[in-house]
Design an enzyme around this catalytic site. Structure first.
Site, mmCIF file in Angstrom:
data_model
loop_
_atom_site.group_PDB
_atom_site.id
_atom_site.type_symbol
_atom_site.label_atom_id
_atom_site.label_comp_id
_atom_site.label_asym_id
_atom_site.label_seq_id
_atom_site.Cartn_x
_atom_site.Cartn_y
_atom_site.Cartn_z
ATOM 1 N N ASP A 185 0.846 -1.199 0.000
ATOM 2 C CA ASP A 185 0.000 0.000 0.000
ATOM 3 C C ASP A 185 0.879 1.246 0.000
ATOM 4 O O ASP A 185 2.105 1.165 0.085
ATOM 5 C CB ASP A 185 -0.965 -0.007 1.206
ATOM 6 C CG ASP A 185 -0.240 0.020 2.541
ATOM 7 O OD1 ASP A 185 0.891 -0.500 2.613
ATOM 8 O OD2 ASP A 185 -0.784 0.562 3.526
ATOM 9 N N HIS A 505 1.480 -8.723 -3.854
ATOM 10 C CA HIS A 505 0.493 -7.667 -3.608
ATOM 11 C C HIS A 505 1.277 -6.391 -3.341
ATOM 12 O O HIS A 505 1.676 -6.106 -2.200
ATOM 13 C CB HIS A 505 -0.386 -8.048 -2.407
ATOM 14 C CG HIS A 505 -1.498 -7.070 -2.148
ATOM 15 N ND1 HIS A 505 -2.707 -7.132 -2.798
ATOM 16 C CD2 HIS A 505 -1.572 -6.003 -1.313
ATOM 17 C CE1 HIS A 505 -3.481 -6.146 -2.374
ATOM 18 N NE2 HIS A 505 -2.810 -5.438 -1.474
ATOM 19 N N ASP A 549 0.501 -17.340 -4.973
ATOM 20 C CA ASP A 549 1.266 -16.297 -5.672
ATOM 21 C C ASP A 549 0.332 -15.548 -6.620
ATOM 22 O O ASP A 549 0.492 -15.602 -7.834
ATOM 23 C CB ASP A 549 2.447 -16.918 -6.422
ATOM 24 C CG ASP A 549 3.295 -15.857 -7.115
ATOM 25 O OD1 ASP A 549 3.262 -14.688 -6.672
ATOM 26 O OD2 ASP A 549 3.981 -16.201 -8.096
ATOM 27 N N GLU A 558 1.694 -10.259 0.171
ATOM 28 C CA GLU A 558 2.080 -8.849 0.158
ATOM 29 C C GLU A 558 3.572 -8.771 0.524
ATOM 30 O O GLU A 558 4.191 -9.782 0.880
ATOM 31 C CB GLU A 558 1.240 -8.042 1.167
ATOM 32 C CG GLU A 558 1.426 -6.536 1.018
ATOM 33 C CD GLU A 558 0.373 -5.696 1.770
ATOM 34 O OE1 GLU A 558 -0.552 -6.273 2.370
ATOM 35 O OE2 GLU A 558 0.504 -4.450 1.739
HETATM 36 O O1 G3I Z 1 -2.814 -11.364 18.078
HETATM 37 C C1 G3I Z 1 -3.393 -12.510 17.453
HETATM 38 C C2 G3I Z 1 -2.886 -13.770 18.096
HETATM 39 O O2 G3I Z 1 -3.334 -13.805 19.418
HETATM 40 C C3 G3I Z 1 -3.380 -14.990 17.308
HETATM 41 O O3 G3I Z 1 -2.805 -16.169 17.829
HETATM 42 C C4 G3I Z 1 -2.967 -14.852 15.841
HETATM 43 C C5 G3I Z 1 -3.433 -15.996 14.967
HETATM 44 O O4 G3I Z 1 -4.666 -15.719 14.339
HETATM 45 O O5 G3I Z 1 -3.512 -13.642 15.351
HETATM 46 C C6 G3I Z 1 -2.985 -12.514 15.994
HETATM 47 O O6 G3I Z 1 -3.457 -11.354 15.398
HETATM 48 C C7 G3I Z 1 -3.003 -11.129 14.093
HETATM 49 C C8 G3I Z 1 -2.218 -9.824 14.059
HETATM 50 O O7 G3I Z 1 -1.850 -9.531 12.736
HETATM 51 C C9 G3I Z 1 -0.971 -9.878 14.903
HETATM 52 O O8 G3I Z 1 -0.043 -10.791 14.370
HETATM 53 C C10 G3I Z 1 -4.197 -11.038 13.182
HETATM 54 O O9 G3I Z 1 -4.829 -12.301 13.110
HETATM 55 C C11 G3I Z 1 -3.774 -10.614 11.807
HETATM 56 O O10 G3I Z 1 -4.910 -10.378 11.009
HETATM 57 C C12 G3I Z 1 -2.949 -9.356 11.876
HETATM 58 O O11 G3I Z 1 -2.420 -9.128 10.591
HETATM 59 C C13 G3I Z 1 -1.872 -7.848 10.344
HETATM 60 C C14 G3I Z 1 -2.514 -7.267 9.083
HETATM 61 O O12 G3I Z 1 -1.899 -6.034 8.766
HETATM 62 C C15 G3I Z 1 -4.018 -7.041 9.231
HETATM 63 O O13 G3I Z 1 -4.265 -6.110 10.226
HETATM 64 C C16 G3I Z 1 -0.384 -8.018 10.122
HETATM 65 O O14 G3I Z 1 0.251 -8.421 11.346
HETATM 66 C C17 G3I Z 1 0.235 -6.733 9.631
HETATM 67 O O15 G3I Z 1 1.577 -6.991 9.250
HETATM 68 C C18 G3I Z 1 -0.538 -6.185 8.431
HETATM 69 O O16 G3I Z 1 -0.009 -4.950 8.121
HETATM 70 C C19 G3I Z 1 -0.435 -4.343 6.919
HETATM 71 C C20 G3I Z 1 -0.851 -2.924 7.259
HETATM 72 O O17 G3I Z 1 -1.981 -2.964 8.086
HETATM 73 C C21 G3I Z 1 -1.106 -2.095 6.008
HETATM 74 N N1 G3I Z 1 0.018 -2.158 5.121
HETATM 75 C C22 G3I Z 1 0.352 -3.504 4.723
HETATM 76 C C23 G3I Z 1 0.716 -4.337 5.918
HETATM 77 C C24 G3I Z 1 1.183 -5.727 5.525
HETATM 78 O O18 G3I Z 1 0.152 -6.579 5.150
HETATM 79 O O1 9MR Z 2 -3.707 -3.355 -0.128
HETATM 80 C C1 9MR Z 2 -4.075 -3.464 1.236
HETATM 81 C C2 9MR Z 2 -2.953 -4.116 2.000
HETATM 82 O O2 9MR Z 2 -1.829 -3.277 2.012
HETATM 83 C C3 9MR Z 2 -3.389 -4.455 3.401
HETATM 84 O O3 9MR Z 2 -2.411 -5.265 4.024
HETATM 85 C C4 9MR Z 2 -4.706 -5.207 3.388
HETATM 86 C C5 9MR Z 2 -5.211 -5.488 4.784
HETATM 87 O O4 9MR Z 2 -5.422 -4.333 5.484
HETATM 88 O O5 9MR Z 2 -5.674 -4.492 2.692
HETATM 89 C C6 9MR Z 2 -5.344 -4.267 1.347
HETATM 90 O O6 9MR Z 2 -6.356 -3.527 0.738
HETATM 91 C C7 9MR Z 2 -7.522 -4.247 0.462
HETATM 92 C C8 9MR Z 2 -8.627 -3.772 1.402
HETATM 93 O O7 9MR Z 2 -8.328 -4.130 2.723
HETATM 94 C C9 9MR Z 2 -9.965 -4.364 0.980
HETATM 95 N N1 9MR Z 2 -10.238 -4.068 -0.400
HETATM 96 C C10 9MR Z 2 -9.228 -4.587 -1.315
HETATM 97 C C11 9MR Z 2 -7.889 -3.991 -1.003
HETATM 98 C C12 9MR Z 2 -6.796 -4.585 -1.897
HETATM 99 O O8 9MR Z 2 -7.163 -4.678 -3.162
#
Ligand code: G3I
Ligand code: 9MR
Length: 578
Positions: A185, A505, A549, A558
């Site tokens: 993103d 991604h 992939d 991503e």
């Molecule tokens: O804390 C729980 C844990 O208790 C549990 O055992 C585990 C297994 O389900 O989940 C843990 O929570 C997870 C959390 O990350 C911490 O690791 C959530 O399920 C999981 O959905 C969450 O994912 C994060 C994701 O954003 C969605 O919020 C990722 O860590 C994080 O790296 C990712 O970051 C995104 C940014 O928001 C936007 N930019 C891209 C970036 C990479 O994808």
């Molecule tokens: O592109 C976004 C990515 O960086 C984030 O990790 C992810 C989870 O927050 O979300 C992606 O964006 C998606 C959005 O959450 C839902 N609509 C589709 C977007 C990607 O096409």
């Protein structure tokens, strides 16, 4: 064609079925580091579901002459999927060259045994950050075919109502250009920048002589500072601009209200940008990074004139702000109920701050020697920490205190490091892939590649303290994991390996007309909750195989700066130590 996994796969028929399908874990039946091995290093390949295979051969890639024959290990049932494996260990073969592994009907493409074999990957992973630079054009001279115009200028950013103060009311325009895009993103998040910068700066502090000589062909190359520090400075300057000069608080992120479309090109995106709400995690991560940066950039008073001083001042101010607001989480849901516009980009919403206090206190103590920070370190020591992740930065402080041989803390904390390293290293013996990665199913979470890399960093820290080869071997094993010795058969670093990820991604890669993705970026890797998040089709759905992939798979494919940084650390550390 879909294949059902069974625990007791035996017999030719199933072997043939798998071949006919052309794919078990993709097309791979023998998985390994697809780049290759160091002559003196451990060399392991893994035969997957090769029920009849008992031995393996190493062939010269051009003559096909057999240069080594060995026995496979006993079959091992993976604890993270229904795969059954046998391990081919050819560590005793040390002659440089280009080779193929063959076992039964399976054969690998060519790979190398040579000195400095990971150098290319090590350089590329650091150069990956250059490609994430936000506000400057990427020139062809440095970016090759991925040259592009500048992305978001971020010189006219709105203060979101959640971040409003008397001196900076909502709608105030501020400037916070530069920095790296977080991931696929186009937003910039302080919490995630925190662990990323801490990891990169720690790589430098652990291997300063090595990085002195590591050029990665960026505009600053040759200016007298190591390129790692040149690249990190680009993001550091952005971070400094995220501090409110009025009160020392730090905004959580600089962001669009909603994610841009996948087709949005850098430089063509016009949505308004906001700085959003301050928070304790942002302030403390910022304080830690700027304190560490202060002692590092001090060595470059001409080149980085004033940077070290600014960092230290900023660090102390952020710390003081956090003392006033010691428990302010970033809760995007709650914020959206009271402030408009709603913000739906990434949260990085941490809620427990003991680890951030520890890390910030450790870095401030190491840089200043002041007793109040030592006191805060003591107050936040815990017995059983977790591996680093964006929400848990405790170990970054521990690594620094040990690295800098802090008289007050190094000996106290070393046993924690070595206990954790031993637990990891012990897992190798029983692992289906001969790895520490996958010791627990929970290793395969969102961004699992960073779990592998962070385990590697921990092991390297133990190696640096003890010089015990078992730690280096286990760390290098996790580098092998990232480069192909895994249940998916993919090399997770873009631009490398004979079966690289292609469809990450990543908006810049997804929206250009170039077939190859931007190189040097690390795919997040298998995530057993992926389907629930991104609704993509996953052919395999066990913890270590839930990976696709495809561009839509943001939960498994991503890329992100906090995953690339530990890969930079690990690949370069292995290069430096082998
Ligand atoms: O804390 C729980 C844990 O208790 C549990 O055992 C585990 C297994 O389900 O989940 C843990 O929570 C997870 C959390 O990350 C911490 O690791 C959530 O399920 C999981 O959905 C969450 O994912 C994060 C994701 O954003 C969605 O919020 C990722 O860590 C994080 O790296 C990712 O970051 C995104 C940014 O928001 C936007 N930019 C891209 C970036 C990479 O994808
Ligand atoms: O592109 C976004 C990515 O960086 C984030 O990790 C992810 C989870 O927050 O979300 C992606 O964006 C998606 C959005 O959450 C839902 N609509 C589709 C977007 C990607 O096409």
């Amino acid at each position: 064609m879909k294949i059902c996994f069974k625990k007791d796969l035996t017999g030719m028929a199933i072997g043939l079925l798998m071949l006919a399908a052309g794919t078990l874990t993709g097309s791979a039946q023998i998985v390994m580091n697809q780049i290759g091995f160091y002559p003196q290093g451990k060399k392991v390949a893994v035969v997957i579901n090769g029920a009849l295979n008992r031995d393996f051969r190493l062939l010269n890639a051009s003559s096909r002459q057999v240069v080594y024959e060995g026995k496979l290990s006993e079959a091992v049932q993976s604890t993270n999927s229904s795969l059954v494996t046998r391990i081919a260990d050819f560590s005793s073969f040390i002659t440089p060259g280009s080779y193929i592994i063959a076992s039964g009907m399976f054969e690998t493409p060519p790979f190398k045994i040579e000195r400095n074999v990971l150098r290319g990957a090590a350089i590329a992973s650091l150069k990956g950050f250059y490609y994430q630079r936000v506000s400057m054009p990427l020139e062809e001279k440095y970016a090759g075919k991925w040259a592009r115009p500048a992305g978001h200028p971020d010189d006219a950013v709105l203060v979101h109502p959640s971040a409003a103060t008397k001196r900076r009311p909502a709608g105030t325009i501020i400037s916070a250009p530069g920095g790296w895009y977080d991931a696929g993103d186009y937003n910039k998040y302080i919490v995630n920048s925190g662990i990323t910068m801490g990891t990169l700066l720690s790589a430098y502090e652990d291997f300063p002589q090595y990085y002195e000589r590591l050029d990665i062909a960026i505009p600053e190359t040759g200016n007298g500072a190591p390129d790692l520090l040149n690249e990190a400075a680009y993001n550091l300057r952005w971070m400094l601009a995220m501090q409110d000069p009025g009160d020392g608080g730090v905004y959580n992120k600089l962001t669009n209200a909603a994610f841009d479309a996948m087709t949005a090109r850098p430089g063509e995106t016009k949505e308004p940008r906001y700085v959003v709400q301050k928070g304790t995690a942002a302030a403390l991560d910022f304080a830690a990074v700027t304190a560490q940066a202060a002692r590092i950039y001090e060595a470059y008073p001409q080149l980085y004139s004033g940077l070290a001083d600014s960092c230290l001042k900023a660090s102390k101010r952020a710390w003081n702000w956090a003392m006033k607001f010691p428990d302010m989480p970033y809760d995007q849901g709650a914020m959206n109920r009271t402030h408009k516009p709603e913000i739906s980009t990434g949260g990085y919403g941490d809620r427990s701050f003991g680890d951030e206090w520890f890390w910030a206190a450790a870095e401030l103590y190491l840089t200043t020697g002041e007793a109040k920070y030592a006191k805060a370190v003591t107050a936040n020591i815990i017995k059983s920490p977790q591996l680093p992740s964006w929400g848990n930065v405790y170990m970054l402080g521990l690594y620094s205190l040990i690295r800098k041989q802090s008289p007050a803390f190094a000996n106290l904390l070393k046993p924690t490091l070595l206990t954790m390293a031993d637990e990891l290293a012990e897992a190798v013996a029983t692992s289906a892939f001969g790895l520490t990665m996958g010791r627990s199913r929970n290793d395969f979470i969102w961004g699992s590649s960073s779990v592998a890399a962070n385990q590697g960093i921990l092991l390297i820290n133990a190696y640096l303290q003890t010089r015990d080869a078992k730690y280096l071997n286990a760390a290098a094993g996790n580098a092998d994991y990232l480069l192909g010795r895994n249940a998916t058969g993919y090399c997770f670093l873009t631009g490398f390996g004979y079966r690289p990820v292609l469809n990450i991604h990543h908006r810049p890669s997804a929206s250009d007309s170039i077939a190859d993705p931007v190189p040097g970026l690390l795919s997040g890797g298998p995530n057993f909750t992926a389907q629930r998040s991104d609704r993509q089709y996953y052919e395999f759905t066990e913890p270590e195989t839930t990976f696709a992939d495809v561009v839509g798979s943001y939960a498994s494919n991503e890329i992100a700066i906090n995953w690339n940084a530990p890969a930079v650390y690990l690949f370069n550390a292995v290069e430096a130590c082998r």
